[in-house]
Motif scaffolding. Structure first.
Motif, PDB file in Angstrom:
ATOM      1  N   ILE A  94      48.052 -13.655 -41.050  1.00 29.11           N
ATOM      2  CA  ILE A  94      48.366 -15.118 -40.906  1.00 29.11           C
ATOM      3  C   ILE A  94      49.314 -15.421 -41.530  1.00 29.11           C
ATOM      4  O   ILE A  94      49.445 -15.280 -42.921  1.00 29.11           O
ATOM      5  CB  ILE A  94      47.281 -15.831 -40.972  1.00 29.11           C
ATOM      6  CG1 ILE A  94      46.051 -15.770 -39.844  1.00 29.11           C
ATOM      7  CG2 ILE A  94      47.601 -17.749 -40.987  1.00 29.11           C
ATOM      8  CD1 ILE A  94      44.957 -16.503 -40.108  1.00 29.11           C
ATOM      9  N   ASN A 130      51.600 -19.810 -37.964  1.00 30.47           N
ATOM     10  CA  ASN A 130      51.436 -21.409 -37.465  1.00 30.47           C
ATOM     11  C   ASN A 130      52.421 -22.312 -37.315  1.00 30.47           C
ATOM     12  O   ASN A 130      52.224 -23.564 -37.441  1.00 30.47           O
ATOM     13  CB  ASN A 130      50.213 -21.801 -38.322  1.00 30.47           C
ATOM     14  CG  ASN A 130      50.638 -22.014 -39.736  1.00 30.47           C
ATOM     15  OD1 ASN A 130      51.665 -21.557 -40.150  1.00 30.47           O
ATOM     16  ND2 ASN A 130      49.811 -22.619 -40.264  1.00 30.47           N
ATOM     17  N   THR A 171      52.332 -14.060 -32.281  1.00 32.42           N
ATOM     18  CA  THR A 171      52.605 -15.620 -31.525  1.00 32.42           C
ATOM     19  C   THR A 171      54.073 -15.775 -31.361  1.00 32.42           C
ATOM     20  O   THR A 171      54.812 -14.931 -31.995  1.00 32.42           O
ATOM     21  CB  THR A 171      52.103 -16.738 -32.603  1.00 32.42           C
ATOM     22  OG1 THR A 171      52.653 -16.335 -33.865  1.00 32.42           O
ATOM     23  CG2 THR A 171      50.727 -16.638 -32.646  1.00 32.42           C
ATOM     24  N   LEU A 187      45.626 -20.194 -34.828  1.00 26.78           N
ATOM     25  CA  LEU A 187      44.771 -19.474 -36.069  1.00 26.78           C
ATOM     26  C   LEU A 187      43.483 -19.318 -35.373  1.00 26.78           C
ATOM     27  O   LEU A 187      43.132 -18.262 -35.706  1.00 26.78           O
ATOM     28  CB  LEU A 187      44.858 -20.626 -36.980  1.00 26.78           C
ATOM     29  CG  LEU A 187      46.047 -20.969 -37.793  1.00 26.78           C
ATOM     30  CD1 LEU A 187      45.748 -22.092 -38.714  1.00 26.78           C
ATOM     31  CD2 LEU A 187      46.507 -19.847 -38.332  1.00 26.78           C
ATOM     32  N   ASN A 208      58.272 -27.310 -35.858  1.00 30.77           N
ATOM     33  CA  ASN A 208      57.669 -27.444 -37.235  1.00 30.77           C
ATOM     34  C   ASN A 208      58.600 -28.354 -37.910  1.00 30.77           C
ATOM     35  O   ASN A 208      58.493 -28.398 -39.258  1.00 30.77           O
ATOM     36  CB  ASN A 208      57.675 -25.763 -37.930  1.00 30.77           C
ATOM     37  CG  ASN A 208      56.623 -25.819 -38.764  1.00 30.77           C
ATOM     38  OD1 ASN A 208      55.401 -26.421 -38.662  1.00 30.77           O
ATOM     39  ND2 ASN A 208      56.848 -25.192 -40.040  1.00 30.77           N
ATOM     40  N   ASP A 216      51.535 -18.613 -42.921  1.00 33.67           N
ATOM     41  CA  ASP A 216      51.244 -19.849 -42.988  1.00 33.67           C
ATOM     42  C   ASP A 216      52.729 -20.674 -43.361  1.00 33.67           C
ATOM     43  O   ASP A 216      53.193 -20.455 -44.570  1.00 33.67           O
ATOM     44  CB  ASP A 216      50.233 -20.239 -44.233  1.00 33.67           C
ATOM     45  CG  ASP A 216      50.301 -21.798 -44.132  1.00 33.67           C
ATOM     46  OD1 ASP A 216      50.165 -22.460 -43.251  1.00 33.67           O
ATOM     47  OD2 ASP A 216      49.675 -22.133 -45.317  1.00 33.67           O
ATOM     48  N   CYS A 239      49.862 -13.744 -36.471  1.00 31.02           N
ATOM     49  CA  CYS A 239      49.829 -15.156 -36.141  1.00 31.02           C
ATOM     50  C   CYS A 239      50.431 -16.049 -37.167  1.00 31.02           C
ATOM     51  O   CYS A 239      50.337 -16.093 -38.500  1.00 31.02           O
ATOM     52  CB  CYS A 239      48.369 -15.609 -36.221  1.00 31.02           C
ATOM     53  SG  CYS A 239      47.830 -17.344 -35.979  1.00 31.02           S
ATOM     54  N   CYS A 286      51.785 -24.183 -33.923  1.00 23.22           N
ATOM     55  CA  CYS A 286      50.730 -25.186 -33.650  1.00 23.22           C
ATOM     56  C   CYS A 286      49.521 -24.517 -34.605  1.00 23.22           C
ATOM     57  O   CYS A 286      49.473 -23.395 -35.254  1.00 23.22           O
ATOM     58  CB  CYS A 286      50.274 -25.301 -32.364  1.00 23.22           C
ATOM     59  SG  CYS A 286      49.691 -23.699 -31.584  1.00 23.22           S
ATOM     60  N   GLY A 287      48.561 -25.242 -34.805  1.00 18.10           N
ATOM     61  CA  GLY A 287      47.283 -24.896 -35.507  1.00 18.10           C
ATOM     62  C   GLY A 287      46.223 -24.283 -34.533  1.00 18.10           C
ATOM     63  O   GLY A 287      45.278 -23.191 -34.884  1.00 18.10           O
TER      64      GLY A 287
END
Ligand code: SF4
Length: 394
Positions: free
Chosen positions: A127, A104, A26, A111, A307, A129, A102, A107-108
């Motif tokens: 991921i 976040n 991302t 995911l 964020n 987070d 990925c 954005c969400g």
């Protein structure tokens, strides 16, 4: 730029032949740990921007909708999901990934989008987070994100089947930091009156700080670009002839319409001297400590523009209004990007109260030009510019 991007994509597409691995990541994800291990990072969002700029977005979005995805879904996600099934788009699709990364912090949506693609390509997904930072960065958040960076390193070791090269990461960290400093210096040349470049130029030159951050190629490119812009400043060359009005842009560009918009604003002698989007790739630099790159990286990647809370965003916008000495603020209410667009009315209200400059909100989409009404937007820009011209007279 074109040559560098061609080399980059052909290296990524021939990765299987050269024995390199490809990771889709991302746009806000920490890329340096991949580069340090010779993994080629590929950005579906950057590809989405290329799809939009080549006006192929509406067709691919329609295809995704026919596959069952809602037209409310981000058009980067829709065009990428559709593109993967047909190897479409301007470069015949992205190279097949060996892994997906990925984060976040933007954005969400990413995911679910990356879960879909991990299933489609049957590859592992990591991921990262990053908790939302409404007002600041707590010690708990710092520990939480830092622990995941260690897991990220283990994920990469597992994917490459070799030990992590921390020495090389240090070099990549330096190059990443240097690239961001140069990018910021390039953007800041537009604070000069007249501006030697506009946000439309920044949208174009942005590609390398996204795709090759942490490499010598990006550093060399931005060194040359900075020298070119400084030369234009020294010679008083402006990007918009007869620059009279200076504007700030908010949100992702409307990729299929950048040329039209650039001409439209220039016809009013207005230059978009800065924007919140391209500056996001150097905005978190203040949190990086080069000597402790891995530790500070966790904070820098968590506290990026998308964020943080609306008050902090508005503060950053006001800093840009002052730094670039702008007469008006143009907000692109982007149908695709909800995290970027939801707080815009509040930011607009704060800007109007704090700086009293005219603001214009235009509704469109970054890729899917079915959401672009040329006549309506043209009329609104004309009316907005009339207000600015009247204000400047007084
Ligand atoms: S919703 Fe916004 S931040 Fe998320 S992927 Fe789409 S454009 Fe990027």
């Amino acid at each position: 730029m074109k040559e560098l991007m061609m080399v980059y994509y052909s290296e990524a597409k021939s990765a299987r032949l050269t024995g390199k691995k490809v990771a889709w990541i991302t746009s806000g994800g920490p890329v340096e740990p991949l580069i340090a291990m010779d993994i080629i990072p590929v950005y579906p969002e950057n590809h989405g921007a290329m799809i939009g700029a080549s006006k192929m977005g509406a067709g691919l979005c329609e295809k995704a909708e026919a596959m069952g995805y809602s037209n409310d879904l981000c058009s980067y996600a829709r065009s990428d999901i559709a593109c993967a099934t047909v190897n479409g788009g301007p470069i015949g699709g992205l190279p097949r990934p060996d892994m997906l990364v990925c984060c976040n912090n933007i954005c969400g949506t990413v995911l679910k989008w990356y879960e879909v693609q991990a299933r489609y390509f049957d590859v592992p997904l990591f991921i990262l987070d990053t908790p939302f930072c409404h007002t600041g960065y707590s010690p708990e958040a710092a520990r939480y994100v830092r622990a995941q960076i260690d897991e990220y390193i283990l994920f990469i070791e597992e994917a490459c089947k070799k030990k992590y090269d921390f020495e090389r990461l240090r070099e990549v960290g330096h190059l990443s930091y240097e690239g961001q400093q140069l990018w910021q210096a390039v953007l800041e040349t537009a604070a000069h009156r007249p501006a030697p470049m506009s946000a439309f130029d920044a949208f174009y030159h942005l590609a390398l700080i996204v795709t090759l951050r942490g490499t010598k190629e990006a550093v060399n490119y931005y060194k040359q670009l900075l020298a070119g812009m400084q030369d234009r400043v020294a010679r008083g060359i402006s990007v918009v002839p007869n620059e009279k009005y200076r504007l700030l842009w908010d949100n992702i560009p409307i990729w299929p319409r950048t040329r039209w918009l650039s001409k439209k604003f220039a016809s009013h002698n207005a230059c978009l001297v800065a924007d919140t989007y391209t500056s996001a790739w150097c905005g978190a630099m203040k949190y990086i400590d080069e000597s402790k790159f891995l530790d500070s990286m966790a904070e820098a990647y968590t506290r990026i523009y998308l964020n943080i809370g609306v008050d902090e965003m508005a503060r950053m916008v006001i800093e840009m209004i002052d730094k670039y000495d702008v007469d008006g603020f143009v907000l692109h209410s982007n149908r695709s990007c909800k995290p970027y667009s939801f707080g815009q009315l509040d930011i607009q209200r704060i800007v109007e109260k704090e700086r009293g400059i005219p603001c214009l909100m235009i509704e469109a989409d970054m890729v899917d030009d079915r959401s672009f009404s040329e006549s309506q937007i043209s009329t609104r820009i004309d009316a907005f510019m009339e207000i600015i011209k009247e204000r400047k007279k007084t």
